[in-house]
Design a protein around this motif. Structure first.
Motif, PDB file in Angstrom:
ATOM      1  N   UNK A 118      43.371 -14.054 -35.401  1.00 24.43           N
ATOM      2  CA  UNK A 118      43.407 -13.339 -36.477  1.00 24.43           C
ATOM      3  C   UNK A 118      44.246 -13.168 -38.032  1.00 24.43           C
ATOM      4  N   UNK A 119      44.013 -12.555 -38.700  1.00 21.05           N
ATOM      5  CA  UNK A 119      44.754 -12.819 -39.734  1.00 21.05           C
ATOM      6  C   UNK A 119      46.148 -11.386 -39.189  1.00 21.05           C
ATOM      7  N   UNK A 120      47.246 -12.569 -40.061  1.00 20.90           N
ATOM      8  CA  UNK A 120      48.836 -11.238 -40.620  1.00 20.90           C
ATOM      9  C   UNK A 120      48.993 -10.944 -41.979  1.00 20.90           C
ATOM     10  N   UNK A 121      49.510 -10.381 -42.606  1.00 20.93           N
ATOM     11  CA  UNK A 121      50.056 -10.743 -43.571  1.00 20.93           C
ATOM     12  C   UNK A 121      51.846 -10.373 -43.413  1.00 20.93           C
ATOM     13  N   UNK A 122      52.858 -11.855 -43.721  1.00 28.11           N
ATOM     14  CA  UNK A 122      53.902 -11.795 -44.153  1.00 28.11           C
ATOM     15  C   UNK A 122      54.220 -12.351 -45.366  1.00 28.11           C
TER      16      UNK A 122
END
Length: 225
Positions: A36-40
């Motif tokens: 999964x891609x997370x925007x952090x």
């Protein structure tokens, strides 16, 4: 030369409202386990710290890193991770891995290093190495580290791993980047001298460390929201 102190605790999040007048940059991060891609937040991402190390090293030629933490808290693992990430970003360093006692023979070690190529010098388990050293030996080591980039005629990154914030001379723990891999109650008083205005974040990390020690795991937010 401007110095920048960074702690591993900067990967811990403060709530956005605590950063008055400061706007965080967002970076995408792909979780290798879930896909999964997370925007952090950029300051949560350790890769951003490595990029700052690269920038510092290119600008100044010598970058000092000290890692402070109890035995088994991950200093060596973090050192290996940072070295791997430095090379992932296209940097090509020769890695020289020493133990703490090698510090007393630093001149011979430096003379044996390949000239003309960048080096990463790792002093693993350097706690109390200089405890009984003579003033002349401490001075020789300090001078060797100050001039090492001139001797090898290239960039140098030095990483020193110690168990306790005051387990080595002040000169050697006063480096450009400082990481904590553990925080204990006994250490909090000493850490005030090192981090001062960062103490709220240090205490937050200490809470996570205790959670991990007691439960075998800790929880931290990933996405901004």
């Amino acid at each position: 030369m401007s110095e920048e102190i960074v702690t591993a605790t900067e990967m811990e999040a403060k709530e956005p409202h605590m950063n008055q007048g400061f706007e965080d940059n967002i970076v995408p991060w792909n979780n290798p386990e879930t896909g999964k891609k997370h925007h952090i937040l950029t300051r949560w991402y350790w890769g951003s710290i490595v990029k700052r190390m690269i920038t510092h090293n290119k600008a100044h030629g010598f970058t000092g890193i000290v890692m402070i933490g109890m035995s088994g808290s991950g200093k060596t693992t973090l050192t290996q991770t940072l070295i791997h990430q430095l090379h992932t970003y296209g940097e090509n360093y020769v890695v020289d891995w020493f133990n703490g006692h090698d510090m007393l023979n630093i001149d011979k070690k430096i003379n044996a290093m390949t000239v003309g190529v960048p080096h990463i010098m790792v002093f693993d388990d350097a706690s109390y190495t200089m405890e009984n050293a003579k003033a002349s030996e401490v001075g020789k080591l300090a001078n060797a580290l100050t001039t090492v980039r001139h001797k090898v005629k290239s960039k140098v990154i030095m990483i020193m791993n110690i168990h306790y914030s005051k387990a080595t001379k002040k000169f050697f723990r006063n480096q450009h980047f400082t990481f904590l891999t553990s925080v204990t109650t006994e250490e909090l008083g000493n850490l005030k001298d090192l981090f001062q205005d960062k103490m709220p974040v240090i205490r937050q990390f200490g809470s996570k460390y205790r959670q991990m020690a007691l439960l075998g795991r800790f929880y931290a937010p990933i996405d901004v929201y």
